[in-house]
Design a protein around this motif. Sequence first.
Motif, mmCIF file in Angstrom:
data_model
loop_
_atom_site.group_PDB
_atom_site.id
_atom_site.type_symbol
_atom_site.label_atom_id
_atom_site.label_comp_id
_atom_site.label_asym_id
_atom_site.label_seq_id
_atom_site.Cartn_x
_atom_site.Cartn_y
_atom_site.Cartn_z
ATOM 1 N N GLY A 1 0.718 -0.980 0.207
ATOM 2 C CA GLY A 1 -0.047 0.007 0.397
ATOM 3 C C GLY A 1 0.666 1.210 -0.231
ATOM 4 N N LEU A 2 1.710 1.443 0.464
ATOM 5 C CA LEU A 2 2.570 1.988 0.868
ATOM 6 C C LEU A 2 3.304 2.482 -0.592
ATOM 7 N N LEU A 3 4.197 1.410 -1.231
ATOM 8 C CA LEU A 3 4.716 1.565 -2.541
ATOM 9 C C LEU A 3 3.510 2.356 -3.491
ATOM 10 N N THR A 4 2.760 2.090 -3.127
ATOM 11 C CA THR A 4 1.143 2.528 -4.244
ATOM 12 C C THR A 4 1.004 4.155 -4.333
ATOM 13 N N ALA A 5 1.132 4.149 -2.360
ATOM 14 C CA ALA A 5 1.357 5.247 -2.608
ATOM 15 C C ALA A 5 2.053 6.673 -3.418
ATOM 16 N N ILE A 6 3.130 6.341 -3.714
ATOM 17 C CA ILE A 6 4.359 6.486 -4.008
ATOM 18 C C ILE A 6 4.371 6.337 -6.008
ATOM 19 N N GLN A 7 3.514 5.323 -6.498
ATOM 20 C CA GLN A 7 4.045 5.212 -7.223
ATOM 21 C C GLN A 7 2.935 6.304 -8.366
ATOM 22 N N THR A 8 1.437 6.121 -7.259
ATOM 23 C CA THR A 8 0.548 7.351 -8.164
ATOM 24 C C THR A 8 1.187 9.116 -7.918
ATOM 25 N N GLN A 9 2.464 9.170 -6.968
ATOM 26 C CA GLN A 9 2.571 9.386 -6.857
ATOM 27 C C GLN A 9 3.788 10.445 -8.230
ATOM 28 N N ASN A 10 4.150 8.759 -8.227
ATOM 29 C CA ASN A 10 5.156 9.077 -10.439
ATOM 30 C C ASN A 10 4.245 9.122 -10.652
ATOM 31 N N ASP A 11 3.195 9.038 -11.050
ATOM 32 C CA ASP A 11 2.493 8.373 -12.650
ATOM 33 C C ASP A 11 1.932 10.770 -12.128
ATOM 34 N N GLN A 12 2.050 10.524 -11.285
ATOM 35 C CA GLN A 12 0.642 12.276 -11.591
ATOM 36 C C GLN A 12 2.180 13.012 -12.035
ATOM 37 N N LEU A 13 3.593 12.971 -11.407
ATOM 38 C CA LEU A 13 4.898 14.155 -12.492
ATOM 39 C C LEU A 13 5.221 13.073 -12.914
ATOM 40 N N ALA A 14 4.488 12.166 -13.578
ATOM 41 C CA ALA A 14 4.771 11.832 -15.227
ATOM 42 C C ALA A 14 4.257 12.384 -16.386
ATOM 43 N N GLY A 15 2.773 12.702 -15.207
ATOM 44 C CA GLY A 15 1.872 13.722 -16.631
ATOM 45 C C GLY A 15 2.530 14.799 -16.568
ATOM 46 N N PHE A 16 2.864 15.228 -15.273
ATOM 47 C CA PHE A 16 3.526 17.191 -16.128
ATOM 48 C C PHE A 16 4.369 16.683 -16.556
ATOM 49 N N GLU A 17 5.199 15.935 -16.834
ATOM 50 C CA GLU A 17 6.050 15.591 -17.480
ATOM 51 C C GLU A 17 5.877 16.209 -18.690
ATOM 52 N N LYS A 18 4.961 15.161 -19.703
ATOM 53 C CA LYS A 18 4.586 15.870 -20.822
ATOM 54 C C LYS A 18 4.135 16.679 -20.919
ATOM 55 N N GLU A 19 2.650 17.496 -20.146
ATOM 56 C CA GLU A 19 2.792 18.717 -20.016
ATOM 57 C C GLU A 19 3.750 19.562 -20.702
ATOM 58 N N ALA A 20 4.747 19.803 -20.005
ATOM 59 C CA ALA A 20 5.702 20.791 -19.458
ATOM 60 C C ALA A 20 6.687 19.913 -20.367
ATOM 61 N N ALA A 21 6.907 19.673 -21.812
ATOM 62 C CA ALA A 21 7.290 19.679 -23.176
ATOM 63 C C ALA A 21 6.829 20.495 -23.858
ATOM 64 N N ASN A 22 5.493 20.503 -23.860
ATOM 65 C CA ASN A 22 4.282 21.217 -24.878
ATOM 66 C C ASN A 22 4.197 22.398 -24.511
ATOM 67 N N ALA A 23 4.526 22.724 -22.821
ATOM 68 C CA ALA A 23 4.729 24.379 -22.937
ATOM 69 C C ALA A 23 5.692 25.057 -23.086
ATOM 70 N N LYS A 24 4.628 26.295 -23.639
ATOM 71 C CA LYS A 24 5.599 27.283 -24.383
ATOM 72 C C LYS A 24 4.346 29.199 -24.087
ATOM 73 N N ILE A 25 5.482 29.855 -23.675
ATOM 74 C CA ILE A 25 5.296 31.324 -23.421
ATOM 75 C C ILE A 25 5.286 31.510 -24.806
#
Length: 244
Positions: A220-244
């Motif tokens: 259960g503790l490992l799953t909690a960390i993996q959930t955070q990892n997955d969410q960070l991976a989503g931000f990484e994809k967004e950051a790759a396309n982000a621009k101003i």
Amino acid sequence: MKKTSSPILLAFFNPLNLAMLALAAAAGLCSAWWLFPLGLVVWGVMVVKVSRDPALQLNMVLESRSALAQRFQKPFDQIERSQVAIFNNLNSAKTSTRSTFQPLQDAVNKLTNQAYNLCQRMSALENLRLVTKANRDLEGELFVLKTKLDGTSDPIARRDYEESQKALQDRLNNYRSVSALLDRVEAQLTSIQNTLDNIYANMIRLQAVGENEIKNELPGLLTAIQTQNDQLAGFEKEAANAKI
């Protein structure tokens, strides 16, 4: 980036290892020649052992991390402190407990590194956002263009104003999207810190109840960390396309 040395180099200059090297040389010169190569083997083993020390390796990672944008430095510092607290707690635990919790320690280190890498990317975007905010009033410029567009009937002028308006509107939309992304990342860092703090508390509790309970709750503790990892991976994809 902070100045640092490799674990091997630090192990080489470890006082105990240097003393062993000197002892091997002295034994070879003053006693029997074969004691020197034997001493070198022992010295080499000592160097490798020290260089692989988890505390030394973690310290090297901490020292190698460069500064982040002010917005992200403080929340990441709190994450880093939680990482160190978890490490110190396990490092002082008995061997069997450390072994059982090792997958969790590895997962915490991976999550912290992933959070730091994301913060680096977000720092570049945050700095760009601050520069844009300081140098441009995009909404004000857009209002001026709209006023000029409404006030002219010349076809060529209208076309130029419309093109400028579209380009400026796109940039304003990008600015708003990046600002929203940065806000969400900042909130995610708080979520990560809370997760690590919760894991730290559970680790202390589980060490008091025994190995079987640790094994039962570890997934259960490992799953909690993996959930955070997955969410960070989503931000990484967004950051790759982000621009101003």
